[in-house]
Design an enzyme around this catalytic site. Sequence first.
Site, PDB file in Angstrom:
ATOM      1  CE  LYS A 137      22.709  62.443  19.980  1.00  0.00           C
ATOM      2  NZ  LYS A 137      21.826  62.130  19.088  1.00  0.00           N
ATOM      3  CG  HIS A 177      17.484  68.597  18.391  1.00  0.00           C
ATOM      4  ND1 HIS A 177      16.977  69.139  19.769  1.00  0.00           N
ATOM      5  CD2 HIS A 177      17.638  67.134  18.886  1.00  0.00           C
ATOM      6  CE1 HIS A 177      16.660  68.096  20.496  1.00  0.00           C
ATOM      7  NE2 HIS A 177      17.116  66.964  19.908  1.00  0.00           N
ATOM      8  CD  GLU A 224      17.885  63.262  14.345  1.00  0.00           C
ATOM      9  OE1 GLU A 224      18.024  63.962  15.166  1.00  0.00           O
ATOM     10  OE2 GLU A 224      18.539  63.345  13.112  1.00  0.00           O
TER      11      GLU A 224
HETATM   12  C1  LIG Z   1      21.206  65.456  16.788  1.00  0.00           C
HETATM   13  C2  LIG Z   1      20.288  64.972  17.799  1.00  0.00           C
HETATM   14  N1  LIG Z   1      19.300  64.304  17.542  1.00  0.00           N
HETATM   15  C3  LIG Z   1      18.515  63.825  18.431  1.00  0.00           C
HETATM   16  C4  LIG Z   1      18.643  63.926  19.991  1.00  0.00           C
HETATM   17  C5  LIG Z   1      17.756  63.377  20.950  1.00  0.00           C
HETATM   18  O1  LIG Z   1      17.048  64.511  21.499  1.00  0.00           O
HETATM   19  P1  LIG Z   1      15.932  64.277  22.655  1.00  0.00           P
HETATM   20  O2  LIG Z   1      16.634  63.153  23.504  1.00  0.00           O
HETATM   21  O3  LIG Z   1      15.869  65.296  23.003  1.00  0.00           O
HETATM   22  O4  LIG Z   1      14.663  63.511  21.906  1.00  0.00           O
HETATM   23  C6  LIG Z   1      19.801  64.658  20.125  1.00  0.00           C
HETATM   24  C7  LIG Z   1      20.121  65.205  21.512  1.00  0.00           C
HETATM   25  O5  LIG Z   1      20.989  65.764  22.059  1.00  0.00           O
HETATM   26  C8  LIG Z   1      20.619  65.267  19.146  1.00  0.00           C
HETATM   27  O6  LIG Z   1      21.740  66.152  19.322  1.00  0.00           O
END
Ligand SMILES: Cc1ncc(COP(=O)(O)O)c(C=O)c1O
Length: 395
Positions: free
Chosen positions: A47, A184, A261
């Site tokens: 994402k 998270h 993640e």
């Molecule tokens: C479920 C989940 N995992 C991983 C991420 C990635 O987080 P980051 O970009 O802070 O590492 C997000 C970001 O919104 C998330 O909602």
Amino acid sequence: MITTKNLQQLAETHGTPLFVIDHDELRSNYATFKKYLPRVQAYCAIKANPDPAIVKTLFDVEASFDVSSIQEFNVVYENIKTMPEQERHEWIRDKIIYANTIKATETLAKLDKYKPLLTFDNREEIIKIRQFAPNARLVLRLLVSNAGAMVELSSKFGAEPSEAVDLILEAEKQGLTVEGLSFHVGSQTSNFENYVQAINIAALIFKEAKERGYDKMNLLDIGGGFPAPYDASVKPFSELAAVINTELERLFPPEIKIIAEPGRFIVATAGTAVSKIIGKTVRHGKLCYYIDDGVYHTFSGVIFDHCEYHFDSFKKGSTQICTVFGPTCDGLDVISKTEELPSNLERDDILYSRNIGAYSGATSTHFNGFPPAKVVHVNRYLLRHTALHPDYCVA
Ligand SMILES: Cc1ncc(COP(=O)(O)O)c(C=O)c1O
């Protein structure tokens, strides 16, 4: 790193606005993550930037993936579609987590045949998963402190730790298996204590589940949140990793699989926006530059990611605090009101903004008819190891 000279050449060759992705930097960030957290399997959260070429580079270095929609799943799937069926299914089981706690029934039905790893955080979702993806393996997402993170996620996701074991037992009663826990700590977290607390809470829930007769958990997912080095205030990743490693070592025996993640950490420093000044004026005594990219496009993180981006210019000169506006007619299209830039910049001069690879172009629109910036992939490794590939360019 892509040098200023390289950026200048790219702007001359391709015009602006440009969104330059440095694939060497992607590989280096992934390697850094693995180096400092050797026990952790990194499921890169696409994402943060779902560009298929980025996903391909991460796939080639054997990353795993966190997807949160069927569309993101399909971007990853493109890389494995020619694998023999059994191998492909095994790959998905080992290397994809669908980490969106709320899933459409159609999505569940499509994923079920892969026996996918899915997160959930409420009773309603258990009923839905039982009905539409009975073969799924579940991970319960916990609500943990997001204090000190740039982007808070705790108001929207996560089960209260006090109801966690009840939910695990409820899922079991419905014929589902909960394989582990996730959390998270909030994106771009500067508060390392969040990880410490969350890992400790997870350990207590593992213990309570065992005491109440549930012994099928073998996975801990420590989520995302790992900060990108946007400025000097961000502590080195090695320091955070040391804190996490200590807690994992102390609380989770080696047979528990640890995954994460990371999104922003992998892609943020790999992206640079290159924009052109299209207008200049003085408003209420303050110098304002208008550029050909803005918050509806590459700089969308100003709105959606609570992120501040800074500019540099190729041209040098004495500086002053200015406002930088995007090109659309909307008054919201303000990238920065406190940017220190040379006051002698003129129309057609180029600005660039580094560390903009995460949650940026990913949310670009066509608002006002302005198309998203052209994406240019700089992949020196590929150029060194293969014949010239038309999708990639030399910088
Ligand atoms: C479920 C989940 N995992 C991983 C991420 C990635 O987080 P980051 O970009 O802070 O590492 C997000 C970001 O919104 C998330 O909602």
